[in-house]
Design a protein around this motif. Sequence first.
Motif, PDB file in Angstrom:
ATOM      1  N   ASP A 101      22.962  59.348  70.568  1.00  0.00           N
ATOM      2  CA  ASP A 101      22.396  59.566  69.239  1.00  0.00           C
ATOM      3  C   ASP A 101      22.991  58.520  68.300  1.00  0.00           C
ATOM      4  O   ASP A 101      24.004  57.892  68.613  1.00  0.00           O
ATOM      5  CB  ASP A 101      22.732  60.983  68.741  1.00  0.00           C
ATOM      6  N   GLN A 102      22.345  58.366  67.181  1.00  0.00           N
ATOM      7  CA  GLN A 102      22.828  57.406  66.191  1.00  0.00           C
ATOM      8  C   GLN A 102      22.413  57.927  64.834  1.00  0.00           C
ATOM      9  O   GLN A 102      21.360  58.553  64.705  1.00  0.00           O
ATOM     10  CB  GLN A 102      22.222  56.023  66.466  1.00  0.00           C
ATOM     11  N   ASN A 141      19.568  51.561  60.883  1.00  0.00           N
ATOM     12  CA  ASN A 141      19.820  52.486  61.979  1.00  0.00           C
ATOM     13  C   ASN A 141      19.160  51.971  63.243  1.00  0.00           C
ATOM     14  O   ASN A 141      18.061  51.421  63.199  1.00  0.00           O
ATOM     15  CB  ASN A 141      19.272  53.857  61.617  1.00  0.00           C
ATOM     16  N   SER A 142      19.817  52.155  64.344  1.00  0.00           N
ATOM     17  CA  SER A 142      19.273  51.702  65.622  1.00  0.00           C
ATOM     18  C   SER A 142      20.109  52.313  66.731  1.00  0.00           C
ATOM     19  O   SER A 142      21.329  52.396  66.618  1.00  0.00           O
ATOM     20  CB  SER A 142      19.336  50.167  65.694  1.00  0.00           C
ATOM     21  N   ASP A 143      19.457  52.735  67.792  1.00  0.00           N
ATOM     22  CA  ASP A 143      20.189  53.245  68.956  1.00  0.00           C
ATOM     23  C   ASP A 143      20.848  52.117  69.734  1.00  0.00           C
ATOM     24  O   ASP A 143      21.681  52.358  70.600  1.00  0.00           O
ATOM     25  CB  ASP A 143      19.236  53.970  69.914  1.00  0.00           C
TER      26      ASP A 143
END
Lengths: 694, 694
Positions: free
Chosen positions: B179-180, B219-221
């Motif tokens: 998760d991120q 945001n980015s995994d």
Amino acid sequence: MNLWQISEDTFNRKKLRAQETVYTNGNGYFCSRGTFEEGYPRATPATLLYDVFDDIPVGKEELANVPDWLVIKLFVNGERFRLDLGKVLEYRRTLDMQKGVISRHVRWESPSGIRLSISIERFVSLADEHVGCIRYSVTAEEQPGAAEKGATGGIDIDLRATLNTAMGNYDLMHWETIDQGQEDELLWLHSQTRHSLVQLVQSMSFTTRDQGFTREAFNSDIAPSIHLRGKLVPGATMTAEKLVVMYTSRDAGDPGQNAIEQHAKLLRESGYDDLLSRNIQAWSDYWRISDILIEGDDKAQQAIRYSVYQLRISASTHDDRYSVAAKGLTGFGYRGHIFQDTEIFMLPYFINVYPSIARNLLLYRYHLLPGARAKAKHNGYEGAQYPWESTLDGNEATPPSIIHPESGELIPVLHGKLEVHITASISLAVWKYWKTTGDDQFMRDYGAEILFSTATFWASRAESHPEHNDYEINDVMGPDEWHEHVNNNAYTNYMARWNIQAALDVFNWLQTNASDKTRALVQQLDLSDQRLQHWQDVAVHMRIPWDKKTGLFEQFDGFFKLAPLNQEEFKGRTKSYQGLLGVEEVQRYQIIKQADVLMLIIVLDQQFDLKTKRVNWDYYYPITDHDYGSSLTPALHTILACELGLVDVAYTLFMKGALVDLEDLRGNAAEGIHDACCGAVWQAAILGFAGLRL
Amino acid sequence: MNLWQISEDTFNRKKLRAQETVYTNGNGYFCSRGTFEEGYPRATPATLLYDVFDDIPVGKEELANVPDWLVIKLFVNGERFRLDLGKVLEYRRTLDMQKGVISRHVRWESPSGIRLSISIERFVSLADEHVGCIRYSVTAEEQPGAAEKGATGGIDIDLRATLNTAMGNYDLMHWETIDQGQEDELLWLHSQTRHSLVQLVQSMSFTTRDQGFTREAFNSDIAPSIHLRGKLVPGATMTAEKLVVMYTSRDAGDPGQNAIEQHAKLLRESGYDDLLSRNIQAWSDYWRISDILIEGDDKAQQAIRYSVYQLRISASTHDDRYSVAAKGLTGFGYRGHIFQDTEIFMLPYFINVYPSIARNLLLYRYHLLPGARAKAKHNGYEGAQYPWESTLDGNEATPPSIIHPESGELIPVLHGKLEVHITASISLAVWKYWKTTGDDQFMRDYGAEILFSTATFWASRAESHPEHNDYEINDVMGPDEWHEHVNNNAYTNYMARWNIQAALDVFNWLQTNASDKTRALVQQLDLSDQRLQHWQDVAVHMRIPWDKKTGLFEQFDGFFKLAPLNQEEFKGRTKSYQGLLGVEEVQRYQIIKQADVLMLIIVLDQQFDLKTKRVNWDYYYPITDHDYGSSLTPALHTILACELGLVDVAYTLFMKGALVDLEDLRGNAAEGIHDACCGAVWQAAILGFAGLRL
């Protein structure tokens, strides 16, 4: 039931990897597994390009999974869309084989209760082989209480499209980023394989025509991304389109320039709808030539189309530097290596339906000759001995050992040393191609050299035994891989003899039709009169373990003396006999992994009479492990079963082959499509049920 | 010359990987290699956490390189800052060991001619062991013609800080994103090892106080990033600070909560300057206890400090589930496995300077006892046999084979089977720790059990030979690994005997001082009177290949009968004798890889008189490969050379050890620091030159 479609209507995490294989898109230049855009832990996304390899520690090299172009993550009011979060209200995924398009429709309720309809359509263009496309639509559903959920001003939608470099073949990484940049609407990523130094440029665009959505591009060496952000009011839909173009240094020209120029042109002049219709047109052209109709059996109809679909997406139409791997471009199994699966199982399809592809697949073998000669020489023989597994050159790519997944012990792999029969299988394929297509130019320029070089190998591989007045081929493994180090395997010896005879025939033909070429080859390959005479001698005196009276072949010297296995005792088993008995023990029994004598009878079908076929079927069919032996066998057996009038058996075997991946009958679909099975299913239908002979 | 600093003033891409090792930051919880923030193809960034492992195909498991927290990419007017692009006008990198800080100062001209000064400072906090910090400053230089270059309104600066998940141990990936997300100013990334399922949360902030710079979080995994963008006018400077906090599921508590809360608190209450001063204070505290002054030899002074620096960053102060690996936490070599390097080479430092760490390192061995018992049992012996390589449990982690990097052939690795002497080395370390520290509680609760269990092993491993009236230990490999399958290795037999005697001594001590514990161990380990008597018997009659008259040990049975090697013939060689002669051939000669008999004399120093020391030195020193044998030996030999008054030899050997990584003497610094060498260098200084004995 739509006979052009494969569908599922539940999301099952346990089947994630197997279904990724089933829902693969492709066009022969590249394939992309059916991984979901939103991503799941334990998923195995893969995009594999025809003949793009990188080194591995054991077994030479493998197709190198490129940075993943499929990723699109959706956040709704900050909540992540994933099928294992929230509630799935409706789910359907469909592969439309007629159009080469995969679509997914989901109705989903987020953990906080927001309901969305999501439709995703994806294709790897058969018309523009460097292009992959995804159309992603999100609809905010009208729902009671939406106001309380803060949906009055609409819900926040954040769609993030990415190229993901954090990718491997399972855990093994093959690429690193060289550069990354932006060109107008495009982001591009330049990567390089870590060892083989292949250059790859992927360009990406992500666009929407929906006003009110902002588009932001994020440059990154690791995950270049484009985000679309905006609001959706209840009932409204937003649609976005992700296009990716890929070129490598193995294509002609500069990959960066090619990708960016083609991509810019696509955006300027055509766009998604146009790309889609060209893709559908290309598939329609393919099916006009390739489709097979089975009436009255919907499952069989779908499955044969699925096999024909797979054969197309695994083979390039124009690249003769590589061939169709055991798993095509659909998974990591067998690492993209080429086996005789291509020649024995798949090539008949291409010869009959797509001869230009068949020609390239055989040219691949022609290009391997230097390596095959080196292999023969290394082993103390003359001529050309083909590797059991090959990649970009003719050097043996079979790993010398594998590691036992549980004990961690090293287990020697003998196939590369013992399965010499592949050399004759390739010669047979050359011959069949020639006979079917009449492509004399191919035979003159390439085929003859393969036949002569392999005949030379066989003549030197065969041991002269004057005391028996014969030639023998000892210490081999036949197609039945459960018996190692055997002598005079019927398949091997018969095929070797056939190979030599074919070479002699073609030598005569070549002398008549191309005397210059003949002279050149005589000199180049040292085809002296003595050598040709020796070929003749070997062919005439090759030991063939065959009983003239009964017509029964003995699989190899001493096979009939092995103990019979009481298969009744193993009823309900879920493993192969080798798995149950062990590698050593199974060799003591008359139980076989796959067609061996019967394969000989099938591939050289016209050399045997019905009585011979029947007696060998009766002997070998019952002692073959049809369920947990090789996946190759069932569909191939169908051909013979049809000829012998055993229609029920033929049908059962056909369906075992046809559904091997669609129903994951062997539990290993996750590693990729059984491409040889696809070829065998086609043969079963056309040579078996339809009875075609040329 | 600053005697606290290691510096370089040129950027050399060929030395990239070796210098990454040299410029490693760390604190024993984690280390980060000296990879440049801007990234280069072929670089090997690595952040390794103490005892965070993931599975590998051969050799069990390895320290799993976590998502890279170092990445900061700088773009100036869209041009990428990298030292291999544009022009480097000035370059200096410095590791300040006193402060535990690495800094880099670069003056650079971009390809289009823009000149920048860049200063980067980085530390892994010794005071807050979950924290890593980077301060990044960019100054636009005043330069003639700046106006034409479009610099009137200032130049565009784009600084991108990232957590990079596209990471492996070389090519092998160990983590996937779970998760991120974002929490105020922080981005966090939750990852999981692919097989061992360790959870890791890393939080990141990237801030600047410079007005006019905008901050955007992505945001980015795959690569969560924060970008700072703005303009710099000539002469102006912008400064940004990246902080990262890391917790895993192997720490107490919830890693996500721990990371986010601590990080938020840091930003609220302290910030970079405060973190830096706490880190410097912690290093100052360390040096107050650990520093060694060498006067009149600047290189030696720097190098000994470097060794003492390395010993600190490789060991946790509080975690007894793991020990110091052969390469610490500084590289992928030996995969984070624990060898006797710790007990023989490094532990004397910790025993004398940091006894609490020494205690943890021995507790680690205590925790391995169940595995060591299983290993003994598996091999048909009693007691506890320590694995040659270990990781998180006592199961043998030595790979059974390795793959030859060129031929691809599998080479069996015998060390795990034959190097039994490690079991006694561990006992000796227990004994030395006890004798030096007087930690009776440790001996009672843990040490005694190790000594008794290993004595039991040795008594069962020794074969009774009544015909010689002795016990023998056959088919082993001594510390000199160039002679395999030898009998009665002097080191092994002597140490085994010592181990048994120590167990008997401690048994008596324990009976007097802790009779309850004695009774419990007697029962648990079956220490019957017969067994103790058998120990006694084995100790008394153990075969020791030693000539009483001359005092000379024979390295193993038959060593003196091997041919002498004429080393003159190999003058100018650049490979070890084993590399030149081959694994089989080298065994025929009296040429050895590393101290074996001499190691015995050094580690049990007080058992031998000066004459014995001298005669064995004279015999074995000349036949040891000091240049291309083991890196372990030179510094260890120094101790004995000092005792024998061979000051010049001692100095030469000392410097060979002290500079092994700083000057990459063996060409393998890229794989990580030679931590055993660091320990040996400390011993050489203190036990050798300074002559300390306890």
